[in-house]
Design a protein around this motif. Structure first.
Motif, short mmCIF file in Angstrom:
data_model
loop_
_atom_site.label_atom_id
_atom_site.label_comp_id
_atom_site.label_asym_id
_atom_site.label_seq_id
_atom_site.Cartn_x
_atom_site.Cartn_y
_atom_site.Cartn_z
N ILE A 75 -13.07 7.96 5.24
CA ILE A 75 -14.43 8.13 5.75
C ILE A 75 -15.42 7.91 4.59
N PRO A 76 -16.67 7.58 4.91
CA PRO A 76 -17.65 7.38 3.83
C PRO A 76 -17.80 8.62 2.95
N GLU A 77 -18.12 8.37 1.69
CA GLU A 77 -18.18 9.45 0.69
C GLU A 77 -19.08 10.61 1.09
N ASP A 78 -20.24 10.35 1.65
CA ASP A 78 -21.19 11.42 1.99
C ASP A 78 -21.04 11.94 3.41
N PHE A 114 -21.95 11.24 14.36
CA PHE A 114 -21.83 10.50 13.11
C PHE A 114 -23.21 10.26 12.51
N GLU A 115 -23.44 10.80 11.31
CA GLU A 115 -24.75 10.75 10.66
C GLU A 115 -24.82 9.78 9.49
N VAL A 116 -23.67 9.28 9.03
CA VAL A 116 -23.62 8.40 7.86
C VAL A 116 -23.00 7.07 8.28
N PRO A 117 -23.68 5.94 7.96
CA PRO A 117 -23.09 4.65 8.34
C PRO A 117 -21.81 4.37 7.56
N GLY A 118 -20.95 3.55 8.17
CA GLY A 118 -19.70 3.17 7.52
C GLY A 118 -18.55 3.20 8.51
N GLU A 119 -17.33 3.03 7.97
CA GLU A 119 -16.13 3.07 8.79
C GLU A 119 -15.41 4.40 8.61
N TYR A 120 -14.93 4.92 9.74
CA TYR A 120 -14.23 6.20 9.77
C TYR A 120 -12.85 5.98 10.35
N ALA A 121 -11.82 6.20 9.56
CA ALA A 121 -10.43 6.07 10.04
C ALA A 121 -9.94 7.45 10.46
N TYR A 122 -9.28 7.49 11.61
CA TYR A 122 -8.76 8.76 12.12
C TYR A 122 -7.42 8.53 12.80
N PHE A 123 -6.74 9.62 13.14
CA PHE A 123 -5.40 9.54 13.72
C PHE A 123 -5.11 10.77 14.56
N CYS A 124 -3.98 10.73 15.27
CA CYS A 124 -3.47 11.87 16.02
C CYS A 124 -2.29 12.42 15.24
N ILE A 125 -2.35 13.67 14.86
CA ILE A 125 -1.31 14.26 14.01
C ILE A 125 0.10 14.09 14.59
N PRO A 126 0.36 14.53 15.84
CA PRO A 126 1.75 14.44 16.30
C PRO A 126 2.23 13.02 16.58
N GLU A 128 1.05 10.19 14.79
CA GLU A 128 0.68 9.32 13.66
C GLU A 128 1.80 8.33 13.34
N THR A 129 3.04 8.81 13.33
CA THR A 129 4.15 7.92 12.99
C THR A 129 4.36 6.83 14.05
N GLY A 130 3.85 7.06 15.26
CA GLY A 130 3.93 6.06 16.32
C GLY A 130 2.77 5.07 16.27
N GLY A 131 1.88 5.26 15.29
CA GLY A 131 0.76 4.33 15.12
C GLY A 131 -0.51 4.73 15.84
N MET A 132 -0.63 5.98 16.27
CA MET A 132 -1.82 6.40 16.99
C MET A 132 -2.95 6.68 16.00
N SER A 133 -3.76 5.64 15.81
CA SER A 133 -4.90 5.75 14.89
C SER A 133 -6.04 4.91 15.43
N GLY A 134 -7.21 5.14 14.89
CA GLY A 134 -8.38 4.40 15.34
C GLY A 134 -9.45 4.34 14.26
N THR A 135 -10.50 3.63 14.59
CA THR A 135 -11.62 3.46 13.66
C THR A 135 -12.94 3.59 14.40
N ILE A 136 -13.85 4.34 13.83
CA ILE A 136 -15.22 4.40 14.32
C ILE A 136 -16.07 3.63 13.31
N VAL A 137 -16.85 2.67 13.77
CA VAL A 137 -17.77 1.92 12.93
C VAL A 137 -19.17 2.40 13.25
N VAL A 138 -19.83 2.94 12.23
CA VAL A 138 -21.18 3.48 12.43
C VAL A 138 -22.18 2.57 11.74
N THR A 139 -23.13 2.05 12.52
CA THR A 139 -24.13 1.12 11.99
C THR A 139 -25.50 1.80 12.00
N GLU A 140 -26.42 1.20 11.23
CA GLU A 140 -27.79 1.73 11.19
C GLU A 140 -28.64 1.07 12.23
#
Length: 140
Positions: A75-78, A114-126, A128-140
């Motif tokens: 996720i973005p630094e800030d 989402f308050e900060v622009p950028g890309e946010y990578a996330y996943f589902c804990i149980p 994750e090994t099956g590839g359950m992940s996603g991305t949120i792209v936040v634009t201004e």
């Protein structure tokens, strides 16, 4: 056993079994609205774009429990960290999941603004090994 009695028993059993299954199938009639659905091992869509200040709603459209957990390094630094259950770190979210916390049950939601622009990578804990992940792209 005569053939009619056998067939009546088989058909009756199958009907009763299938009737019980319809109650657990997610037909969408009781599913809350949201931006991203959760399948058995996927987020749908896998990538979602929003503008700064918008809220994303994840909906568990599956029969299994899931989580939405940000990768801290993804996720973005800030940016504010996010995870279902309200945890402040990825480690806390993973530890909590082992104890049954942070769960998004079927037909329930999780949301984050989402308050900060950028890309946010996330996943589902149980899943994750099956590839359950996603991305949120936040634009201004």
């Amino acid at each position: 056993m005569n053939r009619r009695a056998f067939l009546a028993g088989v058909v009756g059993s199958a009907s009763a079994t299938l009737a019980g299954c319809t109650g657990i199938l997610n037909t969408g009639s009781n599913t809350p609205d949201g931006d991203i659905g959760m399948g058995s091992v996927s987020f749908n869509p896998q990538e979602h774009e929003v503008e700064v200040g918008e809220t994303v709603v994840w909906v568990n459209t599956d029969m299994r429990n899931h989580s939405v957990t940000a990768y801290e390094a993804g996720i973005p630094e800030d940016a504010e960290y996010f995870a279902s259950g309200g945890f402040d770190t990825e480690e806390a979210a993973r530890d909590a999941w082992r104890n049954g916390n942070g769960t998004i049950n079927p037909n329930t939601t999780f949301e984050h603004t989402f308050e900060v622009p950028g890309e946010y990578a996330y996943f589902c804990i149980p899943h994750e090994t099956g590839g359950m992940s996603g991305t949120i792209v936040v634009t201004e």
